[in-house]
Design a protein around this motif. Structure first.
Motif, short mmCIF file in Angstrom:
data_model
loop_
_atom_site.label_atom_id
_atom_site.label_comp_id
_atom_site.label_asym_id
_atom_site.label_seq_id
_atom_site.Cartn_x
_atom_site.Cartn_y
_atom_site.Cartn_z
N LEU A 51 0.69 -1.36 -0.22
CA LEU A 51 0.26 -0.35 0.08
C LEU A 51 0.85 1.16 0.17
O LEU A 51 0.50 1.94 -0.96
N VAL A 52 2.06 1.21 0.62
CA VAL A 52 2.63 2.74 0.95
C VAL A 52 3.73 2.72 -0.53
O VAL A 52 3.68 3.64 -0.91
N PHE A 53 4.15 1.76 -0.92
CA PHE A 53 4.17 2.07 -2.09
C PHE A 53 3.35 1.94 -2.91
O PHE A 53 4.07 3.57 -3.89
N ILE A 54 2.47 1.72 -3.60
CA ILE A 54 1.09 2.02 -4.39
C ILE A 54 0.88 3.34 -4.17
O ILE A 54 1.34 4.12 -4.84
N ILE A 55 1.45 3.45 -3.09
CA ILE A 55 0.50 5.76 -2.51
C ILE A 55 1.66 6.61 -2.94
O ILE A 55 2.07 7.15 -3.99
N TRP A 56 3.09 6.05 -2.74
CA TRP A 56 4.34 7.02 -2.88
C TRP A 56 4.47 6.77 -4.49
O TRP A 56 4.56 7.43 -5.04
N PHE A 57 3.95 5.77 -5.87
CA PHE A 57 3.96 6.04 -7.10
C PHE A 57 3.02 6.69 -6.91
O PHE A 57 3.52 7.21 -8.20
N THR A 58 2.13 6.57 -6.54
CA THR A 58 1.00 6.83 -7.13
C THR A 58 1.14 8.75 -7.53
O THR A 58 0.66 9.56 -7.88
N SER A 59 1.50 9.12 -6.00
CA SER A 59 2.11 10.16 -5.84
C SER A 59 2.97 11.16 -6.15
O SER A 59 3.40 12.06 -7.31
N LEU A 111 3.51 13.41 -15.85
CA LEU A 111 2.42 12.09 -16.76
C LEU A 111 1.34 12.63 -15.96
O LEU A 111 0.37 12.42 -16.35
N GLY A 112 1.41 12.18 -14.70
CA GLY A 112 0.30 13.18 -14.14
C GLY A 112 -0.56 14.26 -14.57
O GLY A 112 -2.19 14.45 -14.69
N ARG A 113 0.23 15.01 -15.29
CA ARG A 113 -0.50 15.95 -15.82
C ARG A 113 -1.56 15.58 -16.98
O ARG A 113 -2.39 16.09 -17.07
N GLY A 167 -14.12 9.15 0.03
CA GLY A 167 -12.12 10.05 -0.09
C GLY A 167 -12.64 10.92 -0.70
O GLY A 167 -11.80 12.47 -0.20
N GLY A 168 -12.72 10.85 -1.41
CA GLY A 168 -12.27 11.91 -2.67
C GLY A 168 -12.03 12.21 -4.16
O GLY A 168 -10.71 11.20 -4.31
N ILE A 169 -12.49 12.41 -5.32
CA ILE A 169 -11.84 11.65 -6.48
C ILE A 169 -10.96 12.42 -6.54
O ILE A 169 -10.98 13.41 -6.39
N GLY A 170 -9.80 11.75 -7.64
CA GLY A 170 -9.22 12.68 -8.15
C GLY A 170 -8.16 12.72 -6.91
O GLY A 170 -6.93 14.09 -7.01
N THR A 171 -8.11 12.51 -5.60
CA THR A 171 -6.71 13.36 -4.72
C THR A 171 -6.35 11.86 -4.47
O THR A 171 -6.20 11.08 -4.35
N LEU A 172 -4.92 12.74 -3.17
CA LEU A 172 -3.55 11.47 -3.50
C LEU A 172 -4.66 10.46 -2.13
O LEU A 172 -4.37 9.27 -1.94
N PHE A 173 -4.94 11.19 -1.30
CA PHE A 173 -5.74 10.55 0.53
C PHE A 173 -6.87 10.02 0.00
O PHE A 173 -7.03 9.06 0.94
N SER A 183 -3.74 17.98 -3.77
CA SER A 183 -4.91 17.56 -4.92
C SER A 183 -4.48 17.65 -5.82
O SER A 183 -3.34 18.34 -6.28
N LYS A 184 -5.07 17.47 -6.44
CA LYS A 184 -5.30 17.67 -8.40
C LYS A 184 -3.94 17.63 -9.31
O LYS A 184 -3.43 16.72 -9.07
N VAL A 185 -3.71 18.49 -8.98
CA VAL A 185 -2.32 19.04 -9.37
C VAL A 185 -1.15 19.50 -8.40
O VAL A 185 -1.84 20.16 -7.92
N LYS A 186 0.04 19.28 -8.32
CA LYS A 186 1.05 19.61 -7.21
C LYS A 186 0.91 21.34 -7.54
O LYS A 186 1.57 22.17 -8.89
N SER A 187 1.19 21.88 -6.63
CA SER A 187 2.24 23.56 -6.87
C SER A 187 3.25 23.25 -6.60
O SER A 187 3.92 22.22 -6.61
#
Ligand SMILES: Nc1ncnc2c1ncn2[C@@H]1O[C@H](COP(=O)(O)OP(=O)(O)OP(=O)(O)O)[C@@H](O)[C@H]1O
Ligand SMILES: Nc1ncnc2c1ncn2[C@@H]1O[C@H](COP(=O)(O)OP(=O)(O)OP(=O)(O)O)[C@@H](O)[C@H]1O
Ligand SMILES: [Mg+2]
Ligand SMILES: [Mg+2]
Lengths: 255, 345, 355, 287, 235
Positions: free
Chosen positions: B173-181, B188-190, B258-264, B332-336
């Protein structure tokens, strides 16, 4: 710069663009006008690769781009804005812009996984490019504002900036001043002139004649998909065919 | 006050606090059952992260997601029980297979748009379910797959026990969250998000739509396959019901809450709903009477979900306070912009 | 003090009825025990409390429920009525130390040698042979297979197919149907009827089974039926409007036809309490809980291993009123010992046949 | 040949039911752009209401059908008012989730009142007509006939009456509809009412051939979605033709290929059709 | 007849209308001039109930319009022929027109009479009655839109840039028609870019800029005003 030969686009039985040939010179403002439904937006869509033409040829700096897909054309340096601006409402202005430079970058999933040097460098470049574009359109004070909180005119500028962030040679602007008040319209006109001064070529669709006549170097007039006139603003303004089809004869009415 | 609290939550250090909590959870839990439920929740969360990639970031509602979860689970199940493979080699095979199938399904389905895509994938998900149920020669049909190997441990670590499995799942899970972030922050995410905003605009920015969408689709199906593989290793029994379309709907729910399109968002949503379901168990067959309306109220009054609402609120507040978003780490969404330093760290 | 007894089964979704029926038997037994003042362990009085959790037929959810029941409610035994869940629980019930009270006729359950698993109903292999013999002798050799598609029905079907051909019969059509999800059986049944069988194998839940049989009759089928033990002749008859369309059906003896006092007495009490006739799920689980409590009482312990050891005697000693099926003990593999029964519909009546 | 004709009849019966359910679904989608996952639950409630009226209140089959149609129509209106109306500006995924919430709720409610028993509801048309070896169930004939009548009636209503025209107007141009004084809320409610009534009627027609239980809507709604996609979302003829395609695929696939795989056949058909014609068979314009 | 008092309208944080007060007298033909984006359509949509004012009052013959549903406003006799026509493209011309009479659907005879009047005004529509509205040329579609609005039997007809996208010849005809409609007793509020033509038939005019009314006066005053001539009519 942009050369179009006998371009035709059929939608079913309707010729939205019909045998149009034109040559838009580099480093100037080229305008396209014509009544609603004349085929102006379709013309842009053909050039930018959204639609495949039924027949005809499109040459960009001598290179044939007629059958190229949209993203490929963009990479060759064609940036554009849309008649209706669609930005990411709940993200900041800057975040909306960073992706603009994506097409000049090459990092993929693997780079993301290992956080490669290339990725870092490219992300920095994208961010710089976005800032630069924002600066160009005069919005750097608003970079952290949510799009949802921007005014109509600011959105137009963001849309310009997004097109500029792709590092284009030529930009196609579809009714950029629609829904913008006259004063702001002048601001946008200045911006377009600035683009040209910076070496860009601008193609512009607009219904606001004051603006067009003031800034365009060359105007093409479409009606029912056909080119009915082209020339300098003064030539077009006095062309009876254009007056008949589009401008309307104020003189007639005033008489 | 509230804002300060929020800012604290968004401080980069808070994720380490969160991680510490997760590591300590088995010690803090009252009993093993809670650890077990938490581990299941984590597995689902991994799948929901995949859902979030294709639906939250890329904007394509893929209703076959649960099907890919089941394919991951069945791959491990069948390879270990019928073909004598070890868990870890089957695990790898599950990732590869869900990736390849993701590519094939994506290549066909992503030509469709919006509702058509959603319902097309709904049908793909249903076909997967039907095949699991009917293709007896391969899947054992309704009987399901038993005697699935647990992940091979090492030393004293035995993954047939709950606590070690918990840590195993947590690791992924931690790996996946890290990778997703990482994906989310990266270009790519943008690119994914640009596609969500509109195909036309994205294309005019030089983005290859099909290629990018398929990539997002594959990432999502591999996440789902990974979750499914872990599920098979932990429950050690899979049946066609694991491919039921209902699981997809559950995952949508987790994501939205949880919130669609957010990391957590996926994590928050999954953990809270899984626990809520567990605690509503005493209502037995009547719990849907509460659960259904809750779902409705949620989408009406909290359309952005917990994380989404929070982040938007924080951002507005920060703007209003004149702090400028640079100081606030928007996840959120796109990083600042302030994130760069973090990236390089 | 209270002793918690666990239950995990489908209480919502498509199979909820089944889970509720099982639960109703357990609840009835628990109430009777508590109304009689509970039972003693080492001189201390105890009552029974049923903790029921919904698993929607999902093995994974059943496993989660089991963990929860063992750790939060400290249950020594968990009743569970579906084989997927049972297999999932058998994976860790010895380690976690609880009894699996399995309500399923799948023979493999008790063949795995799990020391803490008890199978409540008889396995169906006995039925398979008896039904096959009777049908071939009385009705003919051509069999069409029209059973359901869930796991249990699948195993049944494959066994009957084997028995049938072994006995010299011929399987003329195979067309299993999804009894729980199908929207219409007409097509599937017409395929069976077209093969002109002497006997048709049917069976899933009672109600859809009745429907399948009715539609076969509507399609002009005049042959006989073998009905899988999950379906009950009397319940199917309610669906098709009487026994007439079920003429020449062999199946398990419905509880309601049991002439024994114990059975009739149980039926009466159940009807008073729930306002409907009990099925065998209710009756079997009812007696199983009574037996379990009796075993705890006799062993003076709730330790699963100890209770398991005492279970056989306890059940043998159960009062007749608590034992509607007259189970006489538990074999060493963990199966309840009952004498299976067989019933045939003849001239519009259910007739008991010797095995 | 008899067998072939038998399957034609079965296909028509099934196709009619699927078509009716899909019709309500496609109407709501075409006009209000809501993919109503709760439609299957409305169908199920319709069956239970008819059961209630017939078995518990002892009224005649037709009266029960009418009563059930009214109740479910009102239920549809309530869903529209309380849920979908609130979500009219939300992104489409929210509609879907809310619909799932409604579905779970309705099923639980029915479960609470009626339990999960399989129930049997008979109709006055229990007989079977033997046409030279082809067995036609009277109820099946009734289903086919009713579907024809309902589709014709619905078409007449939409094409020939002013009220019907407002529904079509809404589907084609919402803004325009407001401008001529059409009350959007009214049309939305009416659409849900018609859709609900169609679901209830379909359920009442079909229940006598089948069983009534809380989960009965699941498979039907899945198929209904397949149908409206095949037919083109929002298209009325599409719903009927799609229903027939699926009905026939099931009858013939179930007979000549395998009953176990008949659903796989139906769903694979969709994948094939959409791969060739991404917008469905009858879609007008792009959605 | 129609009176707006201090009306404000916001789109999000953007103020599209700012403190608008305006009066239309019964029988009048009032013209609203203004550049693109000045807020004319917004104003019309606000009167029609499609936008909600954030402040101010809209009164029509003793009725308060703000807060009423769009359909109720049409019922009250205020009908808009909107920018972009808003036809039902797949319906026939006839059906489009008849839907215009939706609020009078019970008065079948009245509608028939009205339909004849409209067809007299636009004879070409009679020929095209059974063609889908979407397949007509722009000018013809504009006629359908005006005709549909007429079918609602408005007492106040609001026309938003009816000349948009029409050939000059058609435009000329259309102004004639508007004048005729007005002289038959319908009060008209007209937004136009084509200022000169509009002013020639107007009884009164307002000029709008950036969401505010900046000038008003009767036909002669406006035609005589230098600024108006310069800004909207051209040299
Ligand atoms: N995808 C399409 N399919 C069919 N017809 C189309 C399509 N896109 C445009 N058209 C038709 O082609 C013609 C030209 O449309 P286009 O959008 O190019 O006009 P335009 O000159 O941009 O008009 P406007 O000034 O109103 O934007 C119109 O008649 C339009 O209806
Ligand atoms: N839905 C909307 N959301 C946000 N802003 C809008 C919206 N509609 C219009 N606007 C803005 O409100 C202002 C007034 O627009 P409006 O359409 O009323 O102008 P107009 O005078 O009718 O112009 P035109 O002559 O182009 O029709 C413009 O700046 C426009 O961009
Ligand atoms: Mg255009
Ligand atoms: Mg306007």
């Amino acid at each position: 710069m942009l050369k179009v030969e006998h371009l035709t686009k059929m939608f079913g039985g309707l010729a939205a663009v019909n045998d149009v040939s034109v040559d838009f010179g580099a480093n100037q403002i080229n305008a396209i006008i014509g009544p609603n439904g004349a085929g102006k937006s379709t013309f842009f869509n053909l050039i930018s690769g959204v639609y495949q033409p039924t027949s005809g040829k499109i040459l960009l700096d001598g290179q044939d781009v007629t059958t190229m897909r949209c993203d490929h054309v963009a990479k060759l340096g064609v940036g554009r804005t849309f008649q209706t601006t669609n930005l990411f409402e709940t993200a900041t202005v800057l975040d909306n812009l960073i992706v603009g430079y994506r097409l000049r970058t090459r990092s993929g999933l693997w780079d993301v996984l290992i956080n490669s040097k290339r990725l870092q460098a490219e992300e920095r470049a994208a961010r710089e490019k976005a800032r630069e574009a924002l600066d160009f359109v005069g919005l750097n004070h608003a970079e952290n504002r949510y799009i949802a909180d921007c005014t109509q005119e600011e959105r137009k500028r963001v849309a310009f900036a997004l097109a500029l962030a792709t590092d284009p040679k030529i930009v196609l602007l579809d009714e950029p001043a629609a829904g913008v008040n006259p004063e702001e319209t002048e601001g946008l006109a200045d911006l377009m002139k600035k683009m040209v001064r910076n070496g860009l070529t601008v193609c512009l669709i607009e219904h606001k004649m004051d603006m067009i006549m003031g800034i365009a170097d060359k105007i093409m007039v479409l009606d029912h998909g056909e080119k009915i006139a082209e020339g300098t603003p003064s030539e077009v303004k006095n062309n009876p065919v254009v007056i008949e089809a589009y401008l309307g004869s104020d003189h007639d009415a005033a008489a | 006050m509230m804002f300060k609290l929020g800012a604290l939550l968004m401080h980069p250090a808070s994720k380490y606090v969160l991680l510490a909590l997760a590591l300590l959870f088995p010690a803090l839990a009252v009993n093993e059952y809670q650890v077990y439920v938490m581990a299941t929740a984590f597995i689902w969360a991994i799948a929901v992260y995949g859902f979030n990639v294709i639906t939250g970031y890329c904007g394509q509602l893929n209703l076959a997601h649960g099907g890919f979860f089941a394919i991951g689970a069945y791959t491990v199940g069948l390879l270990t029980s019928d073909y004598g493979w070890g868990f870890w080699s089957s695990f790898l095979a599950a990732l590869v297979l869900t990736g390849v199938l993701g590519f094939l399904v994506g290549a066909i389905s992503l030509r469709l748009k919006e509702h058509y895509f959603a319902i097309f994938t709904l049908c793909v998900g249903f076909i997967i379910y039907l095949l699991l149920d009917k293709w007896e020669e391969l899947t054992h049909g309704a009987v399901g797959v038993r005697n699935i190997a647990a992940p091979e441990g090492f030393g004293l670590v035995n993954f047939r026990e709950t606590v070690p499995v918990y840590y195993l799942v947590l690791f992924f899970l931690v790996f996946i969250i890290w990778f997703t972030s990482r994906i989310q922050k990266s270009l790519l995410g943008r690119t994914f998000i640009a596609i969500r905003n509109g195909d036309d605009l994205a294309e005019s920015l030089g983005i290859n739509l099909m290629k990018t969408k398929i990539l997002a689709f594959i990432i999502s199906t591999v996440y789902a396959g990974l979750a499914g593989a872990l599920y098979a290793g932990m429950i050690r029994f899979v049946g066609p019901e694991d491919g039921n379309v209902l699981h997809t709907f559950n995952m949508i729910m987790y994501m939205l809450v949880g919130g669609i399109g957010t990391l957590f968002g996926p994590l928050i949503g999954t953990i809270s709903i899984v626990w809520l379901t567990q605690s509503l168990q005493f209502l037995e067959e009547y719990r849907m009477i509460i659960f259904g309306p809750m779902l409705v109220l949620l989408v009406i009054f909290f359309p952005l979900g917990v994380a989404g609402s929070f982040l938007t609120w924080m951002h507005r507040k920060a703007q209003a306070l004149g702090l400028g978003a640079k100081k606030v780490q928007t996840e959120s969404k796109v990083k600042s912009s302030g994130q760069e330093a973090n990236n390089n760290a | 003090e209270e002793v918690n007894i666990g239950f995990s089964g489908p209480l919502s979704g498509g199979a909820a009825l089944y889970g509720e029926n099982v639960l109703s038997g357990l609840r009835m037994a628990a109430e009777e025990i508590n109304a009689n003042g509970g039972f003693d362990i080492d001189g201390e009085n105890h009552t029974i409390n049923i903790v029921a959790l919904d698993d929607q037929y999902s093995p994974a959810q059943a496993a989660t429920n089991a963990k929860r029941l063992v750790q939060e409610s400290d249950v020594p035994a968990i009743f569970i009525p579906h084989s997927g869940g049972i297999f999932a629980l058998m994976d860790f019930n010895v380690e976690d130390d609880f009894l699996v009270m399995a309500y399923t006729s799948v023979p493999t359950i008790t063949e795995q040698g799990n020391p803490l698993t008890v199978r409540i109903p008889p396995t169906f292999d006995g039925y398979v042979k008896a039904f096959t013999d009777y049908a071939i002798e009385n009705w003919g050799t051509k069999l069409a297979m029209g059973g359901a598609t869930h796991e249990y029905a699948k195993i049944w079907a494959s066994m009957i197919e084997k028995a049938w051909t072994a006995k010299g019969g011929e399987v003329v059509a195979k067309n299993p149907m999804d009894y729980n999800k199908s929207a219409d059986f007409f097509t599937g049944v017409s395929r069976l009827v077209a093969s002109e069988p002497d006997v048709m194998f049917v069976g899933g839940a009672s109600e859809p089974t009745g429907l399948v049989m009715q539609q076969a009759r509507q399609l002009g089928y005049e042959g006989a039926f073998i009905m899988m033990d999950q379906a009950k002749i009397s319940e199917a008859a309610n669906v098709v409007g009487g026994l007439e369309p079920l003429e020449d059906t062999v199946g398990v003896m419905p509880l309601s036809v049991y002439e024994t006092d114990a059975a009739q007495n149980f039926i009466k009490r159940y009807e008073e309490k729930y306002g409907k006739a009990p099925g065998s799920e209710a009756a079997f689980n009812y007696l199983a809980l009574h037996g379990l409590v009796e075993a705890m009482d006799e062993a003076e312990s709730t330790d699963p291993t100890v209770v398991r050891a005492a279970l056989s005697d306890a059940i043998a000693n159960l009062k007749a009123s608590k034992n509607p099926y007259e189970v006489i003990g538990v074999d060493e593999k963990g199966g309840f010992i009952t004498s299976p029964t067989m019933a045939v519909v003849k001239d519009g009546e259910i007739v008991e046949k010797e095995f | 040949m008899t067998i072939f004709l038998q399957q034609v009849f079965n296909g028509l019966t099934l196709g009619s039911i699927y078509g009716l359910v899909a019709l309500g679904l496609t109407l709501v989608y075409g006009i209000l752009h809501i993919p109503n996952f709760a439609h299957g639950a409305l169908y199920m409630v319709g069956a239970f209401m008819s059961y209630f009226f017939m078995v518990d209140m002892g009224v005649h089959y037709w009266v029960a059908m009418a009563g059930s149609a009214v109740v479910v129509a009102v239920l549809g209106i309530i869903c529209e008012r309380l849920v979908f109306h609130q979500l009219r500006n939300a992104p489409p995924i929210h509609d879907k989730i809310a619909a799932i919430g409604i579905l779970l709720f309705l099923e639980a409610m029915v479960h609470m009142f009626w339990g999960s028993d399989f129930r049997r509801m008979s109709s006055p048309f229990g007989g079977v007509v033997n046409l030279d070896g082809v067995f036609l169930r009277e109820q099946g004939i009734l289903i086919i006939a009713s579907t024809v009548v309902l589709v014709v009636a619905l078409n007449l209503f939409l094409r020939k009456t002013m009220v019907g025209a407002t529904i079509i107007a809404m589907a084609q141009n919402r803004e325009g509809a407001f401008l001529v004084g059409i009350d959007a809320n009214r049309v939305a409610m009416m659409t849900f009412a018609i859709s609900g009534a169609l679901a209830a009627i379909a359920a009442t027609l079909y229940a006598p051939l089948n069983l009534v239980y809380p989960a009965m809507g699941h498979i039907v709604i899945m198929k209904a979605f397949v149908i409206i996609i095949i037919g083109g979302m929002g298209s009325i003829p599409g719903a009927i033709v799609g229903g027939m395609i699926i009905g026939f695929a099931e009858a013939f696939g179930g007979y000549y290929i395998s009953t176990a795989y008949k659903d796989v056949i139906a769903f694979s058909l969709l994948v094939v059709i959409l791969s060739i014609r991404p917008q469905g068979l009858f879609a007008k314009g792009a959605h | 007849m129609l009176q707006l008092k201090n009306v404000d309208v916001h789109y999000g944080s953007f103020k599209a209308l700012n403190n608008i007060s305006l009066t239309v007298d019964t029988g009048g033909l009032v013209v609203l001039l203004g550049a693109n984006g000045a807020g004319k359509s917004t104003l019309f949509n606000t009167i029609s109930g499609l936008n909600k004012p954030s402040a101010g009052n809209i009164e029509f013959e003793d009725k308060i319009l703000n807060g009423m549903k769009p359909s109720a406003i049409v019922n009250a006799g205020v009908v808009q022929c909107a920018e972009g026509r808003q036809l039902f493209p797949q319906m026939s011309v006839h059906d489009n027109l008849m839907l215009g009479a939706y609020v009078h659907r019970r008065d079948k005879d009245g509608n028939r009479k009205r339909l004849n009047e409209v067809l007299e005004l636009f004879p070409i529509l009679e020929e095209k009655a059974h063609q889908p509205a979407g397949s007509l040329s722009g000018g013809q579609q504009q006629m359908v839109a005006i005709g549909r609005a007429m079918m609602s039997r408005p007492r106040l007809l609001m026309l938003d840039e009816p000349s948009l996208g029409l050939a000059p010849l058609v435009v000329k005809q259309m102004f004639e028609t508007i004048k005729q409609i007005n002289s038959l007793g319908t009060t008209v509020l007209l937004a136009e870019q084509n200022a000169f033509a509009a002013l020639k038939i107007a009884t009164y005019a307002y000029v709008m800029e950036n969401g505010q009314l900046v000038m008003d006066g009767d036909r002669e005053t406006m035609l005589g005003n230098e600024e108006v001539r310069k800004a909207y009519i051209g040299a």
